[in-house]
Design an enzyme around this catalytic site. Structure first.
Site, PDB file in Angstrom:
ATOM      1  N   LYS A 183       0.843  -1.209   0.000  1.00 18.01           N
ATOM      2  CA  LYS A 183       0.000   0.000   0.000  1.00 18.01           C
ATOM      3  C   LYS A 183       0.874   1.254   0.000  1.00 18.01           C
ATOM      4  CE  LYS A 183      -3.227  -3.141   0.910  1.00 18.01           C
ATOM      5  NZ  LYS A 183      -4.185  -3.724   0.042  1.00 18.01           N
TER       6      LYS A 183
HETATM    7  C1  LIG Z   1      -4.928  -5.034   0.998  1.00 17.58           C
HETATM    8  C2  LIG Z   1      -6.371  -4.954   1.263  1.00 17.58           C
HETATM    9  C3  LIG Z   1      -6.921  -5.395   2.466  1.00 17.58           C
HETATM   10  C4  LIG Z   1      -6.142  -6.190   3.465  1.00 17.58           C
HETATM   11  O1  LIG Z   1      -5.195  -5.437   4.122  1.00 17.58           O
HETATM   12  P1  LIG Z   1      -4.238  -6.166   5.176  1.00 17.58           P
HETATM   13  O2  LIG Z   1      -3.614  -5.011   5.897  1.00 17.58           O
HETATM   14  O3  LIG Z   1      -3.258  -6.959   4.372  1.00 17.58           O
HETATM   15  O4  LIG Z   1      -5.081  -7.008   6.058  1.00 17.58           O
HETATM   16  C5  LIG Z   1      -8.252  -5.148   2.724  1.00 17.58           C
HETATM   17  N1  LIG Z   1      -9.036  -4.547   1.808  1.00 17.58           N
HETATM   18  C6  LIG Z   1      -8.560  -4.148   0.620  1.00 17.58           C
HETATM   19  C7  LIG Z   1      -9.467  -3.451  -0.347  1.00 17.58           C
HETATM   20  C8  LIG Z   1      -7.211  -4.349   0.297  1.00 17.58           C
HETATM   21  O5  LIG Z   1      -6.757  -3.980  -0.902  1.00 17.58           O
END
Ligand SMILES: *Cc1c(COP(=O)(O)O)cnc(C)c1O
Length: 385
Positions: A183
């Site tokens: 992210k």
């Molecule tokens: C990456 C992602 C998640 C999960 O995030 P984590 O921190 O890895 O649990 C949840 N929702 C969306 C839309 C994502 O892209």
């Protein structure tokens, strides 16, 4: 030959220095001074009632549904085209995910599809800021208000994006952020729950810590008060090591996002005239956080062939998000044709803050060549190139 990875986390000297400080403090675990500082910075930045730092966004979604009182058998409407964390979270609490189709131009949940799915067992909606682009919160909020439902913003990918001048992460009464390594801001793994309602935040914080308050705080108290367990909570705490990294990353978010934005603008310019792909559409009332850069291939193009060519040249690419309703784990007979179509035709190409103009040019050249190689002539269904 240089490889051009699909993603690359921008972590450096500043983050290392912050970690070194945590090491010397002697408190690397969660809910210590750095975690608290991060939480108050997040609450201030987003103008929310409370921010709870947690181990990941999946945990934040789980805690949000628990705090909102979702019970076994309750239906929660979820955006279909996404990483499936929202639907998983609904299942964690015994709820039933109901999949809402998305809009073809933005990939965000279609408010009309949401409205059509509201039924007697519906308790709430989880909207997703798809790959960094906020959903239509004005429309969604009016639907959830009309029916007395909760609305959660899955802002996992949209830190730094905006909708109608407001910051993604503050577009619904409850929002969940991810600080996973893919992210825009990251501590490797990490997440946060943001909420307008301090009572909801307090509930989530206790459940994130096995059902008791901060162990760090208890050590500061004079005397020996023994805390009591009132909930079977989880261990979803964010370590102070990760919190320190995130304090630095949140301070850099503007700079990192500017670089992603410049990459997206270059792609948009260079691919705008390419008939075999559609570049992302960003409506005028919002901005994109560019967690991913996704192009939609023309139906005549063999996506697997294009991807194989790019990878053979050291260029990272991927299919992007999932059509959740098609995942066998959910055993649903629902149809979400737009999401299913995006799931088949979308291709994520390299996007991160450290891509150079030369690298972007190389990606575009290779992509254009691969598209020509793997496009069937129109009007020859199923024919090979
Ligand atoms: C990456 C992602 C998640 C999960 O995030 P984590 O921190 O890895 O649990 C949840 N929702 C969306 C839309 C994502 O892209």
């Amino acid at each position: 030959m240089d490889t051009i990875p699909l993603v690359h986390a921008s972590l450096g000297e500043q983050e290392l220095a912050a970690v070194a400080e945590v090491f010397s403090s002697g408190w690397p675990a969660g809910q210590g001074p750095r975690g608290k500082a991060l939480e108050s910075e997040l609450a201030k930045r987003y103008g929310v009632g409370d921010a709870v730092a947690v181990s990941n966004c999946g945990a934040a979604l789980h805690l949000a549904l628990l705090a909102l009182g979702v019970r076994p058998g309750d239906e929660v409407i979820v955006a279909d085209y996404t990483f499936p964390a929202p639907a998983h979270a609904v299942r964690y609490v015994g709820g039933v995910p109901v999949f809402a189709d998305v809009l073809p131009d933005t990939g965000t949940v279609d408010p009309q599809a949401v409205a059509a799915l509201v039924g007697p067992r519906t308790v709430g909606v989880i909207a997703v800021d798809t790959l960094g682009l906020p959903a239509d919160y004005a429309e969604l909020k009016s639907i959830t208000d009309r029916h007395g439902l909760f609305l959660i913003e899955d802002a996992a990918c949209s830190v730094g994006a905006t909708y109608q001048g407001r910051e993604a992460g503050a577009l619904a009464p409850v929002a969940c952020l991810s600080f996973h390594g893919r992210k825009g801001a990251t501590s490797g793994e990490g997440g946060a729950l943001l909420t307008a309602d301090p009572a909801l935040g307090a509930d989530a914080r206790v459940r994130s810590s096995f059902g008791i308050g901060s162990i760090f705080d208890q050590a500061q108290v004079v005397g020996l008060p023994i805390p009591v367990f009132t909930e079977v909570g989880y261990n979803y705490k964010l370590s102070d090591i990760a919190a320190a990294i995130l304090q630095v990353q949140m301070g850099r978010i503007g700079e990192l996002l500017d670089r992603r934005r410049a990459v997206a603008a270059l792609y948009g310019e260079m691919l705008g005239d390419e008939d075999l792909v559609t570049v992302p559409h960003v409506p005028l009332d919002r901005t994109h956080a560019w967690q991913s850069y996704m192009v939609t291939l023309d139906p005549s193009v063999d996506r697997a062939g294009v991807a194989a060519d790019l990878r053979a040249q050291g260029i990272g690419c991927g299919h992007g998000a999932w059509a959740c309703h098609l995942q066998p784990v959910y055993e649903t007979k629902q149809a979400c044709p737009v999401s299913a179509d995006l799931f088949e035709r979308n291709l994520a190409i390299p996007m991160h803050a450290e891509l150079s103009t030369n690298q972007v040019e190389r990606v575009v050249e290779s992509l254009r060549a691969a598209l020509r190689t793997h496009a069937r002539p129109h009007g020859v269904p199923g024919g090979a190139a």
